[in-house]
Design a protein around this motif. Structure first.
Motif, PDB file in Angstrom:
ATOM      1  N   ILE A 227       0.865  -1.176   0.000  1.00 59.98           N
ATOM      2  CA  ILE A 227       0.000   0.000   0.000  1.00 59.98           C
ATOM      3  C   ILE A 227       0.902   1.227   0.000  1.00 59.98           C
ATOM      4  O   ILE A 227       1.819   1.335   0.819  1.00 59.98           O
ATOM      5  CB  ILE A 227      -0.928   0.016   1.229  1.00 59.98           C
ATOM      6  N   VAL A 228       0.661   2.132  -0.923  1.00 54.29           N
ATOM      7  CA  VAL A 228       1.455   3.363  -1.009  1.00 54.29           C
ATOM      8  C   VAL A 228       0.541   4.574  -0.858  1.00 54.29           C
ATOM      9  O   VAL A 228      -0.647   4.513  -1.184  1.00 54.29           O
ATOM     10  CB  VAL A 228       2.229   3.458  -2.348  1.00 54.29           C
ATOM     11  N   PHE A 229       1.128   5.645  -0.369  1.00 49.59           N
ATOM     12  CA  PHE A 229       0.438   6.934  -0.259  1.00 49.59           C
ATOM     13  C   PHE A 229       1.318   8.010  -0.874  1.00 49.59           C
ATOM     14  O   PHE A 229       2.550   7.903  -0.859  1.00 49.59           O
ATOM     15  CB  PHE A 229       0.177   7.301   1.204  1.00 49.59           C
ATOM     16  N   SER A 230       0.688   9.059  -1.368  1.00 51.74           N
ATOM     17  CA  SER A 230       1.463  10.203  -1.836  1.00 51.74           C
ATOM     18  C   SER A 230       2.106  10.876  -0.630  1.00 51.74           C
ATOM     19  O   SER A 230       1.545  10.877   0.479  1.00 51.74           O
ATOM     20  CB  SER A 230       0.564  11.206  -2.569  1.00 51.74           C
ATOM     21  N   ARG A 231       3.280  11.426  -0.826  1.00 55.21           N
ATOM     22  CA  ARG A 231       3.977  12.089   0.277  1.00 55.21           C
ATOM     23  C   ARG A 231       3.177  13.291   0.787  1.00 55.21           C
ATOM     24  O   ARG A 231       3.167  13.581   1.983  1.00 55.21           O
ATOM     25  CB  ARG A 231       5.378  12.516  -0.164  1.00 55.21           C
TER      26      ARG A 231
END
Length: 346
Positions: A227-231
């Motif tokens: 799972i990734v999120f924008s910084r």
């Protein structure tokens, strides 16, 4: 005092009382919106996302989450980096590549899902391709955004294959297994369970009709989907990131406990799916792609820093990336649920 004055005074007093009463109730806090893109079209191994949404686990965390289908694990990372989505389920190796080239826009991984490398090159059982070296002079096909295809230069260098001697053919994702079956390509890139179960849908028995050259068997013990999120989102809404992970982790635990019930949420998204095949795909993903021995000590969702360093080093060396990202640039475990809430095996 006139009757009108007395009525006005009583109304004012009543209004003041109501104001105090209503003032004691805290105003509702608006839910934080999160736009999330998946790795692929709707499939069994996404059940926990749908469960978290439908059972109100996101809502319990003060989140309003919308979930869209994806076009490949590498593409999901790009879509989050572009700002089209706040979060995604994508390939950490694509993230490493982006972090090396454009660190300012690269997302950050926060919850590791596929902790065992799923990347393969599939061939028919009677194919003369027995080893990676046998791919030279052959045509290997895959969707343009397929993570295994993106990693092929790394695999080729690691396995001693002349990548320039391998012809790459792109096709639509739904044609991959059909083209292999019809000998329109000699082999195909993909995730092992994606290829195996899609092959079943076109009449192949993957156990009898296919063989798999596994990246993990050739020096590429890499992490995969996360799972990734924008910084930007992480900086502005850190508690929302933690909340989404708590909700997904909660749903994942329930999926492991009762996979059949979890499939109800998948079928709700796409009733035309073959439920039994998608359930088998879900179970295979839990047992193979998400069950690395390391989770017995670090818990599901986290990473081993040294193993992540090796994953980064492989990508940097093989793709001749301009810089080597630090592990902390790639994965941030501050938002994970408590260790005792995360599984030690699946």
């Amino acid at each position: 005092m006139s009757v009108f004055s007395r009525l006005a005074a009583r109304s004012a007093a009543l209004g003041l009382g109501l104001g105090i009463a209503f003032g004691a109730v805290a105003p509702a806090v608006a839910a934080t919106d999160i736009k999330m893109v998946l790795n692929w079209k709707y499939q069994g191994p996404q059940a926990w996302f749908f469960m978290a949404q439908d059972k109100g686990y996101f809502k319990d965390e003060g989140l309003n989450v919308t979930i869209d289908q994806g076009e490949g694990s590498a593409a999901s990372v790009i879509k989050v980096a572009s700002g089209a989505y706040d979060a995604g389920f994508g390939d950490v190796n694509a993230l490493i590549d982006m972090a090396a080239k454009r660190p300012e826009s690269a997302p950050v991984a926060v919850y590791m899902m596929y902790n065992t490398p799923p990347f393969v090159i599939a061939v028919k059982a009677d194919s003369p391709i027995k080893t990676p070296k046998d791919l030279e002079g052959r045509t290997v096909g895959g969707p343009a955004n397929d993570a295994a295809l993106k990693l092929f230069p790394v695999f080729a260098k690691t396995a001693g294959v002349d990548a320039g001697a391998v012809k790459i053919s792109n096709m639509a994702p739904n044609l991959r297994e059909q083209m292999l079956l019809r000998d329109q390509v000699d082999a195909v890139f993909g995730y092992i369970n994606t290829v195996a179960f899609s092959a079943r849908l076109v009449g192949l028995d993957p156990d009898k009709d296919l063989r798999f050259i596994k990246y993990g068997d050739h020096g590429m013990d890499l992490y995969s989907n996360t799972i990734v999120f924008s910084r930007k989102f992480v900086q502005e809404h850190p508690e929302a990131v933690s909340g989404l992970l708590r909700a997904v982790n909660r749903a994942l635990n329930e999926t492991v406990a009762d996979p059949d019930a979890a499939m109800d949420y998948v079928m709700k998204r796409e009733p035309l799916l073959n439920r039994e095949i998608e359930k088998e795909r879900l179970l295979a993903t839990l047992q193979v792609e998400m069950n690395h021995p390391e989770i017995k000590t670090i818990g599901f969702g986290d990473v081993d820093p040294e193993r992540l360093k090796r994953t980064i080093a492989v990508g940097v060396q093989a793709n001749e990336l301009p810089r080597t990202p630090e592990p902390g640039e790639i994965f941030d475990n501050r938002f994970l649920p408590a260790r005792d809430q995360r599984a030690s095996s699946l």
